[in-house]
Motif scaffolding. Sequence first.
Motif, PDB file in Angstrom:
ATOM      1  N   ASP A 283       0.901  -1.212   0.017  1.00  0.00           N
ATOM      2  CA  ASP A 283      -0.184   0.054   0.052  1.00  0.00           C
ATOM      3  C   ASP A 283       0.917   1.434  -0.076  1.00  0.00           C
ATOM      4  OD1 ASP A 283       1.008  -0.137   2.500  1.00  0.00           O
ATOM      5  OD2 ASP A 283      -0.812   0.108   3.623  1.00  0.00           O
ATOM      6  N   ASN A 284       2.260   1.190  -0.178  1.00  0.00           N
ATOM      7  CA  ASN A 284       3.204   2.421  -0.192  1.00  0.00           C
ATOM      8  C   ASN A 284       3.033   3.075   1.040  1.00  0.00           C
ATOM      9  OD1 ASN A 284       4.826   4.028  -1.075  1.00  0.00           O
ATOM     10  ND2 ASN A 284       3.583   4.748  -2.938  1.00  0.00           N
ATOM     11  N   ALA A 285       2.646   2.379   2.448  1.00  0.00           N
ATOM     12  CA  ALA A 285       2.657   3.237   3.390  1.00  0.00           C
ATOM     13  C   ALA A 285       3.954   3.337   3.838  1.00  0.00           C
ATOM     14  CB  ALA A 285       2.218   2.191   4.668  1.00  0.00           C
ATOM     15  N   GLU A 286       4.323   4.636   4.376  1.00  0.00           N
ATOM     16  CA  GLU A 286       5.830   5.053   4.652  1.00  0.00           C
ATOM     17  C   GLU A 286       5.972   5.542   5.764  1.00  0.00           C
ATOM     18  OE1 GLU A 286       5.602   8.966   2.169  1.00  0.00           O
ATOM     19  OE2 GLU A 286       5.791   7.714   0.380  1.00  0.00           O
ATOM     20  N   VAL A 287       7.132   5.197   6.433  1.00  0.00           N
ATOM     21  CA  VAL A 287       7.681   5.554   7.973  1.00  0.00           C
ATOM     22  C   VAL A 287       9.081   6.391   7.547  1.00  0.00           C
ATOM     23  CG1 VAL A 287       8.406   4.721  10.009  1.00  0.00           C
ATOM     24  CG2 VAL A 287       6.551   3.545   9.082  1.00  0.00           C
ATOM     25  N   LEU A 288       8.972   7.548   8.412  1.00  0.00           N
ATOM     26  CA  LEU A 288      10.471   8.374   7.983  1.00  0.00           C
ATOM     27  C   LEU A 288      11.370   7.525   9.091  1.00  0.00           C
ATOM     28  CD1 LEU A 288      11.781  10.982   6.916  1.00  0.00           C
ATOM     29  CD2 LEU A 288      11.167  12.002   8.846  1.00  0.00           C
ATOM     30  N   LEU A 289      12.581   7.329   8.300  1.00  0.00           N
ATOM     31  CA  LEU A 289      13.497   6.520   9.489  1.00  0.00           C
ATOM     32  C   LEU A 289      14.692   7.559   9.683  1.00  0.00           C
ATOM     33  CD1 LEU A 289      13.986   3.041   8.011  1.00  0.00           C
ATOM     34  CD2 LEU A 289      12.726   3.925   9.646  1.00  0.00           C
ATOM     35  N   ARG A 290      14.996   8.505   8.785  1.00  0.00           N
ATOM     36  CA  ARG A 290      15.986   9.662   9.206  1.00  0.00           C
ATOM     37  C   ARG A 290      15.664  10.779   8.279  1.00  0.00           C
ATOM     38  NH1 ARG A 290      21.393  11.095   6.691  1.00  0.00           N
ATOM     39  NH2 ARG A 290      22.663  12.020   8.334  1.00  0.00           N
ATOM     40  N   ARG A 291      15.890  12.113   9.085  1.00  0.00           N
ATOM     41  CA  ARG A 291      15.335  13.164   8.534  1.00  0.00           C
ATOM     42  C   ARG A 291      16.620  13.511   7.333  1.00  0.00           C
ATOM     43  NH1 ARG A 291      11.279  15.160  10.686  1.00  0.00           N
ATOM     44  NH2 ARG A 291      10.963  14.488  12.935  1.00  0.00           N
ATOM     45  N   PRO A 292      16.496  14.404   6.480  1.00  0.00           N
ATOM     46  CA  PRO A 292      17.622  14.956   5.487  1.00  0.00           C
ATOM     47  C   PRO A 292      18.858  15.353   6.386  1.00  0.00           C
ATOM     48  CG  PRO A 292      15.724  15.705   4.945  1.00  0.00           C
ATOM     49  CD  PRO A 292      15.270  15.098   5.988  1.00  0.00           C
ATOM     50  N   GLY A 293      19.974  14.870   5.750  1.00  0.00           N
ATOM     51  CA  GLY A 293      21.325  15.421   6.412  1.00  0.00           C
ATOM     52  C   GLY A 293      22.154  15.843   5.708  1.00  0.00           C
ATOM     53  N   LYS A 294      23.576  15.497   5.638  1.00  0.00           N
ATOM     54  CA  LYS A 294      24.604  15.937   4.713  1.00  0.00           C
ATOM     55  C   LYS A 294      24.774  14.766   3.542  1.00  0.00           C
ATOM     56  CE  LYS A 294      27.262  18.484   8.095  1.00  0.00           C
ATOM     57  NZ  LYS A 294      28.128  18.294   8.966  1.00  0.00           N
ATOM     58  N   GLY A 295      24.916  15.161   2.404  1.00  0.00           N
ATOM     59  CA  GLY A 295      25.287  14.311   1.490  1.00  0.00           C
ATOM     60  C   GLY A 295      24.357  12.820   1.161  1.00  0.00           C
ATOM     61  N   PRO A 296      24.356  12.313  -0.341  1.00  0.00           N
ATOM     62  CA  PRO A 296      23.553  11.393  -0.586  1.00  0.00           C
ATOM     63  C   PRO A 296      23.830  10.110   0.353  1.00  0.00           C
ATOM     64  CG  PRO A 296      24.436  12.449  -2.816  1.00  0.00           C
ATOM     65  CD  PRO A 296      25.074  12.971  -1.215  1.00  0.00           C
ATOM     66  N   VAL A 297      22.620   9.469   0.519  1.00  0.00           N
ATOM     67  CA  VAL A 297      22.990   8.084   1.305  1.00  0.00           C
ATOM     68  C   VAL A 297      23.531   6.973   0.248  1.00  0.00           C
ATOM     69  CG1 VAL A 297      21.720   6.099   2.264  1.00  0.00           C
ATOM     70  CG2 VAL A 297      20.665   8.197   2.623  1.00  0.00           C
ATOM     71  N   SER A 298      24.683   6.441   0.504  1.00  0.00           N
ATOM     72  CA  SER A 298      25.300   5.802  -0.206  1.00  0.00           C
ATOM     73  C   SER A 298      25.410   4.068   0.097  1.00  0.00           C
ATOM     74  CB  SER A 298      26.966   6.221  -0.178  1.00  0.00           C
ATOM     75  OG  SER A 298      27.446   6.108   1.373  1.00  0.00           O
ATOM     76  N   SER A 299      24.909   3.903   1.152  1.00  0.00           N
ATOM     77  CA  SER A 299      24.847   2.301   1.297  1.00  0.00           C
ATOM     78  C   SER A 299      23.889   2.224   2.602  1.00  0.00           C
ATOM     79  CB  SER A 299      26.259   1.792   1.748  1.00  0.00           C
ATOM     80  OG  SER A 299      26.224   0.329   2.032  1.00  0.00           O
ATOM     81  N   MET A 300      23.256   1.108   2.580  1.00  0.00           N
ATOM     82  CA  MET A 300      22.382   0.689   3.889  1.00  0.00           C
ATOM     83  C   MET A 300      22.247  -1.087   3.852  1.00  0.00           C
ATOM     84  SD  MET A 300      19.092   3.089   3.326  1.00  0.00           S
ATOM     85  CE  MET A 300      18.691   2.557   1.936  1.00  0.00           C
ATOM     86  N   GLY A 301      21.907  -1.295   5.141  1.00  0.00           N
ATOM     87  CA  GLY A 301      22.013  -2.967   5.122  1.00  0.00           C
ATOM     88  C   GLY A 301      21.051  -2.994   6.444  1.00  0.00           C
ATOM     89  N   TRP A 302      20.384  -4.164   6.410  1.00  0.00           N
ATOM     90  CA  TRP A 302      19.558  -4.702   7.495  1.00  0.00           C
ATOM     91  C   TRP A 302      20.313  -5.644   8.159  1.00  0.00           C
ATOM     92  CZ3 TRP A 302      15.024  -2.316   8.684  1.00  0.00           C
ATOM     93  CH2 TRP A 302      14.419  -1.575   7.825  1.00  0.00           C
ATOM     94  N   ASP A 303      19.943  -5.805   9.707  1.00  0.00           N
ATOM     95  CA  ASP A 303      20.259  -6.995  10.335  1.00  0.00           C
ATOM     96  C   ASP A 303      19.383  -8.007  10.016  1.00  0.00           C
ATOM     97  OD1 ASP A 303      17.962  -6.449  11.887  1.00  0.00           O
ATOM     98  OD2 ASP A 303      18.989  -6.245  13.686  1.00  0.00           O
ATOM     99  N   ALA A 304      19.835  -9.216  10.450  1.00  0.00           N
ATOM    100  CA  ALA A 304      19.113 -10.671  10.008  1.00  0.00           C
ATOM    101  C   ALA A 304      17.673 -10.532  10.298  1.00  0.00           C
ATOM    102  CB  ALA A 304      19.680 -11.698  10.538  1.00  0.00           C
ATOM    103  N   GLU A 305      17.389  -9.853  11.541  1.00  0.00           N
ATOM    104  CA  GLU A 305      15.838  -9.770  12.021  1.00  0.00           C
ATOM    105  C   GLU A 305      15.100  -8.766  11.131  1.00  0.00           C
ATOM    106  OE1 GLU A 305      14.438 -12.162  14.056  1.00  0.00           O
ATOM    107  OE2 GLU A 305      16.215 -13.071  13.450  1.00  0.00           O
ATOM    108  N   GLY A 306      15.876  -7.878  10.858  1.00  0.00           N
ATOM    109  CA  GLY A 306      14.975  -6.646  10.193  1.00  0.00           C
ATOM    110  C   GLY A 306      14.658  -5.571  10.933  1.00  0.00           C
ATOM    111  N   VAL A 307      15.088  -5.522  12.186  1.00  0.00           N
ATOM    112  CA  VAL A 307      14.758  -4.648  13.281  1.00  0.00           C
ATOM    113  C   VAL A 307      15.942  -3.245  13.251  1.00  0.00           C
ATOM    114  CG1 VAL A 307      13.402  -6.012  14.654  1.00  0.00           C
ATOM    115  CG2 VAL A 307      15.758  -5.993  15.268  1.00  0.00           C
TER     116      VAL A 307
END
Length: 325
Positions: A283-307
């Motif tokens: 349903d394209n429901a959105e949750v904001l995880l981090r407000r804008p900061g400096k520079g483009p996001v270059s990499s992300m990774g989840w832990d195994a549980e996804g928390v």
Amino acid sequence: MPTVAPVDMDGFVVRAGFLNECAYFASGEGEIVFSGQGEKKVKPHKDGLLAAEPAVDGKGLITSGDDGCIYSCSADGSYELVAERPRKWIDLIAAGPSGAVAFASGRTAWVRLADGREKEFAHERAVGGLAFAPKGVRLAVSRYDGATLWWAGTDGAPVEMTWKGAHLGISFSPDGKYLVTAMQENALHGWRLTDSQDMRMTGYPAKVKSFSWSAKGRYLATSGANAAILWPFFGKTGPMGQSPLQLGTRSDALVTSVVCHPKEDVVAIGYQDGMIMMCRFADNAEVLLRRPGKGPVSSMGWDAEGVRLAFGTEAAEAGIVSLQD
């Protein structure tokens, strides 16, 4: 609201993610920060770090640099030399099954098997990307005008996949049925491996530099537009004739990094302005995880549980987002 614990970094974050419970952050300056029980910093490479990839078993981080060295780094801060090509920039690596590691420089790719044997694969043009198939030690190498599939553990003949243009990043679908490349032009190209059927995925305003398969492998999430573009890979013809999902649309910022949740049909989306959002496929429901900061996001990774989500930006900002208190 999710909480964000910042992590100090000394440069562009090349890769962020988790080794089991421990978050890692690898910077272009060569520093690797492990954040688990306390924080450990290591710097295995003499100069810059060019690429980093977690081992398939999740126990080590494979890194390469402009010193020609490939290291395996552990969360306890120890590291060991895996392979070396003096005077070569090793800017492409891939971690494979059973401890295999692939790396490339110029027109040559190599695979180092767990028993220490190394195999060399020469190409007519520069290597653009490397990926191991989900099963068996089969290596896909993207290059100019297509991709080549090699058997790394045996001497089977290579299979050539052809499509005009420069092919860079490359990935197998989790079921091993499809091979997808990100091209120098603003497009993806795919092949169905049973019959080499071509698949064209176009319409991006920018190059696709980040892609991630969903937990069940039904969707491929990609960057390169002002929304995360998710191509459907179920049905007989994959994405052909189907419209992609567009999640987390913003009018004022391009998506620079995507990573699908390990269990749910959810994707984390990082933007040009440092903002991170989480979106649900249904349903394209959105949750904001981090407000804008400096520079483009270059990499992300989840832990195994996804928390928990580790992230890094081009401007040396990094942190761990926790969805649970």
